[in-house]
Design a protein around this motif. Structure first.
Motif, PDB file in Angstrom:
ATOM      1  N   THR A  22       0.664  -1.319   0.134  1.00  0.00           N
ATOM      2  CA  THR A  22      -0.275   0.024   0.037  1.00  0.00           C
ATOM      3  C   THR A  22       0.849   1.373   0.001  1.00  0.00           C
ATOM      4  O   THR A  22       1.812   1.240   0.882  1.00  0.00           O
ATOM      5  N   VAL A  23       0.456   2.181  -0.836  1.00  0.00           N
ATOM      6  CA  VAL A  23       1.289   3.289  -1.070  1.00  0.00           C
ATOM      7  C   VAL A  23       0.502   4.531  -1.040  1.00  0.00           C
ATOM      8  O   VAL A  23       0.832   5.719  -0.418  1.00  0.00           O
ATOM      9  N   LEU A  24      -0.873   4.590  -0.898  1.00  0.00           N
ATOM     10  CA  LEU A  24      -1.612   5.679  -0.914  1.00  0.00           C
ATOM     11  C   LEU A  24      -3.169   5.150  -0.252  1.00  0.00           C
ATOM     12  O   LEU A  24      -3.603   3.927  -0.560  1.00  0.00           O
ATOM     13  N   ILE A  25      -3.882   5.936   0.602  1.00  0.00           N
ATOM     14  CA  ILE A  25      -5.117   5.620   1.160  1.00  0.00           C
ATOM     15  C   ILE A  25      -5.800   6.901   0.501  1.00  0.00           C
ATOM     16  O   ILE A  25      -5.494   7.859   0.616  1.00  0.00           O
ATOM     17  N   ALA A  26      -7.094   6.535  -0.010  1.00  0.00           N
ATOM     18  CA  ALA A  26      -8.082   7.851  -0.381  1.00  0.00           C
ATOM     19  C   ALA A  26      -9.435   7.569   0.092  1.00  0.00           C
ATOM     20  O   ALA A  26      -9.975   6.541   0.317  1.00  0.00           O
ATOM     21  N   ALA A  27     -10.140   8.685   0.108  1.00  0.00           N
ATOM     22  CA  ALA A  27     -11.673   8.785   0.475  1.00  0.00           C
ATOM     23  C   ALA A  27     -12.186  10.227  -0.166  1.00  0.00           C
ATOM     24  O   ALA A  27     -11.408  11.155  -0.544  1.00  0.00           O
ATOM     25  N   SER A  28     -13.442  10.109   0.216  1.00  0.00           N
ATOM     26  CA  SER A  28     -14.172  11.262  -0.317  1.00  0.00           C
ATOM     27  C   SER A  28     -14.928  12.305   0.804  1.00  0.00           C
ATOM     28  O   SER A  28     -15.449  11.791   1.712  1.00  0.00           O
ATOM     29  N   ALA A  29     -14.875  13.358   0.237  1.00  0.00           N
ATOM     30  CA  ALA A  29     -15.778  14.354   1.227  1.00  0.00           C
ATOM     31  C   ALA A  29     -16.485  15.587   0.280  1.00  0.00           C
ATOM     32  O   ALA A  29     -15.932  16.473  -0.109  1.00  0.00           O
ATOM     33  N   PRO A  30     -17.606  15.066   0.101  1.00  0.00           N
ATOM     34  CA  PRO A  30     -18.388  13.953   0.396  1.00  0.00           C
ATOM     35  C   PRO A  30     -18.236  13.045  -0.888  1.00  0.00           C
ATOM     36  O   PRO A  30     -17.744  13.282  -2.006  1.00  0.00           O
ATOM     37  N   ASN A  31     -18.798  11.687  -0.738  1.00  0.00           N
ATOM     38  CA  ASN A  31     -18.664  10.659  -1.626  1.00  0.00           C
ATOM     39  C   ASN A  31     -20.025  10.378  -2.655  1.00  0.00           C
ATOM     40  O   ASN A  31     -20.733  11.252  -2.587  1.00  0.00           O
ATOM     41  N   TYR A  32     -19.557   9.879  -3.622  1.00  0.00           N
ATOM     42  CA  TYR A  32     -20.869   9.746  -4.776  1.00  0.00           C
ATOM     43  C   TYR A  32     -21.083   8.300  -4.825  1.00  0.00           C
ATOM     44  O   TYR A  32     -20.621   7.475  -4.578  1.00  0.00           O
ATOM     45  N   PRO A  33     -22.391   7.980  -4.782  1.00  0.00           N
ATOM     46  CA  PRO A  33     -23.448   8.924  -5.040  1.00  0.00           C
ATOM     47  C   PRO A  33     -24.299   9.577  -3.524  1.00  0.00           C
ATOM     48  O   PRO A  33     -25.227  10.017  -3.692  1.00  0.00           O
ATOM     49  N   HIS A  34     -23.705   9.115  -2.495  1.00  0.00           N
ATOM     50  CA  HIS A  34     -24.617   9.036  -1.332  1.00  0.00           C
ATOM     51  C   HIS A  34     -24.510  10.554  -0.635  1.00  0.00           C
ATOM     52  O   HIS A  34     -25.152  10.850   0.115  1.00  0.00           O
ATOM     53  N   GLY A  35     -23.253  11.038  -0.835  1.00  0.00           N
ATOM     54  CA  GLY A  35     -23.021  12.545  -0.337  1.00  0.00           C
ATOM     55  C   GLY A  35     -22.391  12.513   1.126  1.00  0.00           C
ATOM     56  O   GLY A  35     -22.750  13.565   1.873  1.00  0.00           O
ATOM     57  N   ASN A  36     -22.251  11.234   1.687  1.00  0.00           N
ATOM     58  CA  ASN A  36     -21.719  11.155   3.053  1.00  0.00           C
ATOM     59  C   ASN A  36     -20.306  11.509   2.883  1.00  0.00           C
ATOM     60  O   ASN A  36     -19.488  11.252   2.169  1.00  0.00           O
ATOM     61  N   ILE A  37     -19.687  12.227   4.301  1.00  0.00           N
ATOM     62  CA  ILE A  37     -18.327  12.493   4.345  1.00  0.00           C
ATOM     63  C   ILE A  37     -17.562  11.383   4.929  1.00  0.00           C
ATOM     64  O   ILE A  37     -17.977  10.882   5.997  1.00  0.00           O
TER      65      ILE A  37
END
Length: 259
Positions: free
Chosen positions: A51-66
């Motif tokens: 593992t070289v990278l972790i990624a996440a969303s703010a907010p995510n698609y399609p739910h809109g949760n952070i």
């Protein structure tokens, strides 16, 4: 061995594209069905020596949760890997929503007293962050930005060749030559809008999204909001087999878009 990116299944398709281009493996982690966001323990189990990278969303698609950016970034820091916060879907609103809350402009709205979770460089361990100006920045299509926590990390984005017969060739992106019109128009829009303009439109957007959410939660028992969306994007699902959510989605599309 093959370097790996660990990310939720809701991560943008651009990560699939990047993994394909750079010969990396994208390890996808399912989101929690109730929260609509990824679970940190599940991410932990997906991390390997590659593992070289972790990624996440703010907010995510399609739910809109952070996603839990602060917790995941802390995990990345602990494992000595990079962490990317993808704020391309509605994330541009978050700093303005944060300020509106501090100013008391959202007083009286449901969830207005709930502070937004950290989503940017304030969260220790975030090494890069992206945001689209062509969505809630009101700029023309194709305008996006990426920011890094240090000049040292940004350095790796550049490609420079000093051995070409045409002289020194340098490029900061995959595209070699790019027109400056989109960047110039984006700058003009941002200057025109200013902080006050973005605060004003952000307040209208958040008030609308909260109104829709409240209406579903209080008046439509056959539907339920997925997770706890705090920005502009809201997703809902059917609570009864009697309602085909896809058929409902098609009806709403026809009603609102007229196609």
């Amino acid at each position: 061995s093959t370097p790996e990116i660990v990310a939720p299944t809701t991560i943008h398709a651009a990560f699939h594209k990047a993994a394909h281009y750079f010969g990396m493996k994208l390890v996808l982690v399912d989101i929690d069905e109730d929260s609509g966001a990824v679970n940190i323990d599940d991410v932990k189990r997906a991390i390997t020596r590659n593992t070289v990278l972790i990624a996440a969303s703010a907010p995510n698609y399609p739910h809109g949760n952070i996603d839990d950016i602060e917790g995941l970034a802390s995990l990345a820091l602990e494992r000595n890997v990079g962490f990317h916060s993808d704020c391309c879907l509605g994330g541009l609103l978050l700093p303005f929503v944060d300020k509106l809350q501090q100013m008391g402009k959202l007083h009286g709205l449901d969830y207005s007293n709930k502070p937004l979770p950290l989503f940017d460089f304030r969260a220790k361990g975030v090494t890069s962050l992206s945001a689209d100006m062509h969505k809630y920045g009101y700029a023309t299509k194709g305008s996006s930005c990426i920011m890094y926590s240090s000049p040292e990390i940004r350095h790796y984005q550049y490609f420079v060749s000093v051995s070409w017969t045409g002289g020194i060739y340098a490029s900061p992106t995959l595209a070699g030559s790019r027109a400056g019109g989109v960047s110039a128009s984006t700058w003009a829009v941002m200057v025109h809008m200013g902080e006050e303009g973005y605060l004003e439109v952000s307040e209208r957007i958040i008030r609308t999204s909260r109104k829709i959410r409240k209406g579903i939660e209080e008046d439509i028992s056959e539907l339920e909001i997925i997770g706890n969306p705090l920005s502009s994007v809201i997703a809902f699902r059917s609570t009864t087999p009697a309602i085909n959510i896809y058929g409902m989605g098609q009806r709403l599309w026809v009603k609102w878009v007229g196609m």
